[in-house]
Design a protein around this motif. Structure first.
Motif, PDB file in Angstrom:
ATOM      1  N   SER A 102     -13.714  -3.105   1.909  1.00 11.36           N
ATOM      2  CA  SER A 102     -12.367  -2.307   1.671  1.00 11.36           C
ATOM      3  C   SER A 102     -12.543  -1.126   0.783  1.00 11.36           C
ATOM      4  N   TYR A 103     -13.302  -0.245   1.391  1.00 12.12           N
ATOM      5  CA  TYR A 103     -13.833   1.035   0.675  1.00 12.12           C
ATOM      6  C   TYR A 103     -12.851   1.653  -0.403  1.00 12.12           C
ATOM      7  N   LEU A 104     -11.716   1.859   0.149  1.00 14.61           N
ATOM      8  CA  LEU A 104     -10.879   2.638  -0.738  1.00 14.61           C
ATOM      9  C   LEU A 104      -9.860   1.622  -1.399  1.00 14.61           C
ATOM     10  N   ASP A 105     -10.155   0.233  -1.321  1.00 17.84           N
ATOM     11  CA  ASP A 105      -8.879  -0.595  -2.177  1.00 17.84           C
ATOM     12  C   ASP A 105      -7.760  -0.768  -1.745  1.00 17.84           C
ATOM     13  N   LEU A 106      -7.531  -0.400  -0.390  1.00 18.09           N
ATOM     14  CA  LEU A 106      -6.106  -0.090   0.164  1.00 18.09           C
ATOM     15  C   LEU A 106      -5.632  -1.314   0.217  1.00 18.09           C
ATOM     16  N   ASP A 107      -6.290  -2.597   0.631  1.00 15.68           N
ATOM     17  CA  ASP A 107      -5.829  -3.990   1.058  1.00 15.68           C
ATOM     18  C   ASP A 107      -5.054  -4.506  -0.312  1.00 15.68           C
ATOM     19  N   THR A 108      -5.302  -4.046  -1.243  1.00 13.39           N
ATOM     20  CA  THR A 108      -4.578  -4.448  -2.317  1.00 13.39           C
ATOM     21  C   THR A 108      -3.478  -3.309  -2.947  1.00 13.39           C
ATOM     22  N   HIS A 109      -3.103  -2.270  -2.340  1.00 13.50           N
ATOM     23  CA  HIS A 109      -2.331  -1.502  -2.542  1.00 13.50           C
ATOM     24  C   HIS A 109      -0.963  -2.072  -2.490  1.00 13.50           C
ATOM     25  N   PRO A 110       0.028  -1.595  -3.524  1.00 10.73           N
ATOM     26  CA  PRO A 110       1.145  -2.341  -3.725  1.00 10.73           C
ATOM     27  C   PRO A 110       2.081  -1.809  -2.324  1.00 10.73           C
ATOM     28  N   GLN A 111       1.959  -0.472  -1.934  1.00 13.78           N
ATOM     29  CA  GLN A 111       2.644   0.064  -0.902  1.00 13.78           C
ATOM     30  C   GLN A 111       2.576  -0.607   0.662  1.00 13.78           C
ATOM     31  N   VAL A 128     -13.623   5.784  21.252  1.00 17.51           N
ATOM     32  CA  VAL A 128     -13.880   5.383  19.699  1.00 17.51           C
ATOM     33  C   VAL A 128     -12.882   4.147  19.379  1.00 17.51           C
ATOM     34  N   VAL A 129     -13.856   3.093  18.932  1.00 16.68           N
ATOM     35  CA  VAL A 129     -12.921   2.194  18.447  1.00 16.68           C
ATOM     36  C   VAL A 129     -13.304   1.838  16.952  1.00 16.68           C
ATOM     37  N   MET A 130     -12.101   1.651  16.085  1.00 16.91           N
ATOM     38  CA  MET A 130     -12.330   1.463  14.737  1.00 16.91           C
ATOM     39  C   MET A 130     -11.367   0.440  14.356  1.00 16.91           C
ATOM     40  N   THR A 131     -11.989  -0.505  13.252  1.00 14.44           N
ATOM     41  CA  THR A 131     -11.274  -1.433  12.885  1.00 14.44           C
ATOM     42  C   THR A 131     -10.265  -1.125  11.928  1.00 14.44           C
ATOM     43  N   LEU A 132      -9.151  -1.682  11.630  1.00 15.45           N
ATOM     44  CA  LEU A 132      -8.174  -1.357  10.526  1.00 15.45           C
ATOM     45  C   LEU A 132      -8.608  -2.269   9.302  1.00 15.45           C
ATOM     46  N   ASN A 133      -9.279  -3.320   9.351  1.00  9.57           N
ATOM     47  CA  ASN A 133      -9.868  -4.239   8.352  1.00  9.57           C
ATOM     48  C   ASN A 133     -10.776  -3.662   7.144  1.00  9.57           C
ATOM     49  N   LYS A 134     -11.130  -2.476   7.389  1.00 14.42           N
ATOM     50  CA  LYS A 134     -12.239  -2.150   6.340  1.00 14.42           C
ATOM     51  C   LYS A 134     -11.231  -1.023   5.508  1.00 14.42           C
ATOM     52  N   ALA A 135     -12.069   0.343   5.250  1.00 14.93           N
ATOM     53  CA  ALA A 135     -11.264   1.318   4.594  1.00 14.93           C
ATOM     54  C   ALA A 135      -9.660   1.305   4.640  1.00 14.93           C
ATOM     55  N   PHE A 136      -9.369   1.049   5.818  1.00 13.48           N
ATOM     56  CA  PHE A 136      -7.994   1.241   6.081  1.00 13.48           C
ATOM     57  C   PHE A 136      -7.111   0.332   5.459  1.00 13.48           C
ATOM     58  N   GLY A 137      -7.548  -0.788   5.194  1.00 12.82           N
ATOM     59  CA  GLY A 137      -7.035  -1.949   4.334  1.00 12.82           C
ATOM     60  C   GLY A 137      -6.007  -2.788   4.907  1.00 12.82           C
ATOM     61  N   THR A 138      -5.990  -2.830   6.366  1.00 12.96           N
ATOM     62  CA  THR A 138      -5.066  -3.850   6.719  1.00 12.96           C
ATOM     63  C   THR A 138      -5.802  -4.828   7.819  1.00 12.96           C
ATOM     64  N   SER A 139      -5.030  -4.992   9.055  1.00  7.48           N
ATOM     65  CA  SER A 139      -5.847  -5.742   9.924  1.00  7.48           C
ATOM     66  C   SER A 139      -5.749  -5.248  11.353  1.00  7.48           C
ATOM     67  N   LEU A 183       1.567   0.309   9.322  1.00  3.78           N
ATOM     68  CA  LEU A 183       2.257   1.689   8.849  1.00  3.78           C
ATOM     69  C   LEU A 183       2.416   2.177   7.643  1.00  3.78           C
ATOM     70  N   ALA A 184       2.250   1.174   6.669  1.00  9.46           N
ATOM     71  CA  ALA A 184       2.250   1.766   5.184  1.00  9.46           C
ATOM     72  C   ALA A 184       1.078   2.444   4.765  1.00  9.46           C
ATOM     73  N   SER A 185       0.025   1.850   5.310  1.00  7.68           N
ATOM     74  CA  SER A 185      -1.328   2.601   5.110  1.00  7.68           C
ATOM     75  C   SER A 185      -1.634   3.826   5.813  1.00  7.68           C
ATOM     76  N   ALA A 186      -0.924   4.039   6.804  1.00  8.72           N
ATOM     77  CA  ALA A 186      -0.997   5.250   7.552  1.00  8.72           C
ATOM     78  C   ALA A 186      -0.093   6.258   6.873  1.00  8.72           C
ATOM     79  N   GLU A 187       0.934   5.904   6.371  1.00  2.51           N
ATOM     80  CA  GLU A 187       1.638   6.917   5.624  1.00  2.51           C
ATOM     81  C   GLU A 187       1.037   7.411   4.216  1.00  2.51           C
TER      82      GLU A 187
END
Length: 425
Positions: A70-79, A259-270, A309-313
Motif C-alpha cells: 500500500s505504497y500511498l497508505d490509501l488503505d487506511t485513508h478515512p475517506q 493492461v491489468v492493474m490490481t486495486l489492492n496495492k497503492a490504490f488502497g482497496t480491492s 469509488l472513494a479512492s478514485a475521487e
C-alpha cells in the motif's frame, strides 16, 4: 497387480521442484518468525504489534512493516474506509451472488465508469488481477482478444506467477515460448517469423524496475505486436492521476496494448482493473462471458466498490500528487542510505541482496530490531539471487527509514556512501 503411474510432462511447470526447494525456505521463514505473523495495526503510529508469541518474537512485539504494497497508505485513508461503509448502506447488500452477464446491481458499473474516466480507457473490473489474467490470456491465445489470429505467446522469463501459471492453458490454444528477461531481440525475431505475436510481462516488476515500454511500442508499431502488461505495482504510485507507468509512457494505447492493474496495492482497496483501448462492445461481451471467473458470482463486493469509488475521487485531487511526492522523498532517503540496484528510480521496491544461507537470519535480525522486510528466495526469485525486499510507503517517517537502514547495514547491506558511483562515460 501393479497399477500404472502417471508420468508428468513438466512442459510448463514443475511443482516437485517448486515445492521441494521453495518450501524449505518457507519453513525456515516461519520458524524464524518471518512468515505466518498475526499482528494488530496501529494506524496512528504506523506500526504493528504481534498477537501471538514466538520462539524469537514475543507477543506484543512492535514493528514497522516495510513489506506492504500500500505504497500511498490509501488503505487506511478515512475517506476510503467511509466509502466502503457508505456503499453498503446505499445498496443494502454485501454480495450480489450471480454472474454479471445475467444480473448485476449498478455498483460495479459505477466503479468501472469512474475508473474508465480516470484512466482514459474502457475498464472491466475483476475480483483480482490474477483472476483477470487467467480469464484474458487464453482469449488472447485463441485470437478472440486481438485481431482474430492465434499469436505466438511469448512469456517473459520473470513474468509474475499469476501470468506464468497460465502457460499450460494458453499452450492448449496456441504455441507458447519463454523469452529471456526483456529480450527485445528475441521478441523482434519472433515478430519477423510469426504472423502474430503477443508478449506477456510485468509493466512494473515485483522485484524492482519497469518494462522497456517505449522500445516495445516500437515493435508494436513495426510489427503489430500485442503486449499484455501487469502494471499492478505502479498504479496510483506513478503518473498523473496515478495512471501507472505503462499508460504514462506507451505511445501505443489501442487494441495492441492490454493492461491489468490490481486495486489492492497503492490504490488502497480491492479488486483489479482491466484497462482496454480500441475494443468494441461485442469483444467486451466475449471477455465477460468467456473470461472464466470474470463471469462467476465472485465479483467485487459492495464495500470494495464503495472504497474504490472513494479512492478514485482522491486520485482526482492534489492529495494524490502530495502522497506520490512523499513516497518519492522516502525512496530517495532510503537510496541515500542503502545501495541497491534499483537506486535512483521512483519504483517503490528495493531488493537488498543476500545469500541463500544468510537471508533468513538477516530477516530475523531486522524484525527483532523492530522492522519487517520480507526475505525472498526461490521460486520467488531465481536460485542464488535471494534478498530482503524493502517496500517504501508515503507514510513512513524519516526516523523509521533511518532506523531500518542502520539495521540493514548491520546484516551486510552495502551503504550508499560505501559504493563508488559509476564513472561518467
Amino acid at each position: 497387480m501393479t497399477r500404472k503411474q502417471t508420468i508428468p510432462t513438466h512442459a510448463w511447470r514443475n511443482n516437485d521442484k517448486l515445492v521441494g526447494i521453495g518450501n524449505t525456505f518457507w519453513d525456515m521463514s516461519e520458524r524464524n518468525g518471518l512468515a505466518g505473523i498475526v499482528a494488530d495495526l496501529d494506524v496512528d503510529a504506523g506500526t504493528l504489534r504481534t498477537r501471538a508469541g514466538h520462539e524469537f518474537i514475543a507477543a506484543g512485539h512492535e514493528f514497522v512493516n516495510f513489506s506492504c504494497c500500500s505504497y500511498l497508505d490509501l488503505d487506511t485513508h478515512p475517506q476510503v474506509i467511509e466509502g466502503g461503509i457508505e456503499a453498503l448502506r446505499r445498496y443494502g447488500v454485501l454480495d450480489h451472488c450471480i454472474a454479471r452477464s445475467r444480473v448485476q446491481i449498478p455498483a460495479m458499473l459505477e466503479l468501472e465508469q469512474s475508473l474508465g474516466e480516470l484512466l482514459g480507457a474502457t475498464v472491466v473490473c475483476a475480483i483480482a488481477a490474477s483472476t483477470a489474467t487467467f480469464g484474458l490470456l487464453p482469449l488472447i491465445a485463441s485470437g478472440h482478444l486481438g485481431n482474430g489470429t492465434r499469436p505466438l505467446m511469448i512469456f517473459d522469463r520473470y513474468a509474475h506467477i499469476s501470468m506464468a501459471n497460465v502457460k499450460p492453458v494458453c499452450a492448449d490454444e496456441t504455441e507458447v515460448v519463454t523469452a529471456p528477461h526483456h529480450d527485445l531481440n528475441f521478441i523482434e525475431d519472433a515478430c519477423k517469423t510469426y504472423a502474430r505475436v503477443a508478449y506477456v510481462c510485468d509493466g512494473s516488476d515485483s522485484l524492482g524496475g519497469y518494462a522497456p515500454v517505449r522500445e516495445l511500442a516500437e515493435l508494436q508499431d513495426r510489427y503489430g505486436l500485442l503486449v499484455y502488461y501487469d502494471d499492478s505495482h505502479s498504479m496510483s504510485a506513478y503518473g498523473e492521476r496515478g495512471v501507472g507507468y505503462v499508460r504514462s509512457h506507451s505511445p501505443i494505447l489501442d487494441e495492441r496494448t492490454i493492461v491489468v492493474m490490481t486495486l489492492n496495492k497503492a490504490f488502497g482497496t480491492s479488486g483489479a482493473a482491466i484497462v482496454l483501448d480500441g475494443y468494441d462492445k461485442q469483444t467486451l461481451r466475449i471477455i465477460e462471458r468467456f473470461g472464466g471467473a470474470l463471469n462467476y458470482s465472485q465479483l467485487l463486493n459492495t464495500a470494495a466498490v464503495g472504497a474504490g469509488l472513494a479512492s478514485a475521487e482522491i486520485h482526482r485531487t492534489a492529495e494524490l500528487t502530495e502522497l506520490q511526492n512523499r513516497l518519492y522523498r522516502n525512496i530517495a532517503l532510503f537510496d541515500s542510505l542503502v545501495h541497491t540496484d534499483q537506486a535512483g528510480s521512483t519504483y517503490p521496491i528495493r531488493l537488498v541482496p543476500m545469500s541463500d544461507e544468510t537471508v533468513i537470519e538477516a530477516g530475523r535480525t531486522v524484525i527483532e530490531a523492530g522492522f519487517y522486510v520480507s526475505p525472498v528466495f526461490f521460486p520467488i526469485v531465481p536460485r542464488g539471487t535471494a534478498g530482503l525486499r524493502v517496500m517504501m510507503r508515503a507514510g513512513q517517517t524519516e526516523e523509521q527509514i533511518r532506523g531500518l537502514a542502520t539495521v540493514l547495514a548491520e546484516v551486510g547491506a552495502p551503504t550508499a556512501a560505501a559504493v563508488e558511483p559509476e564513472p561518467v562515460r
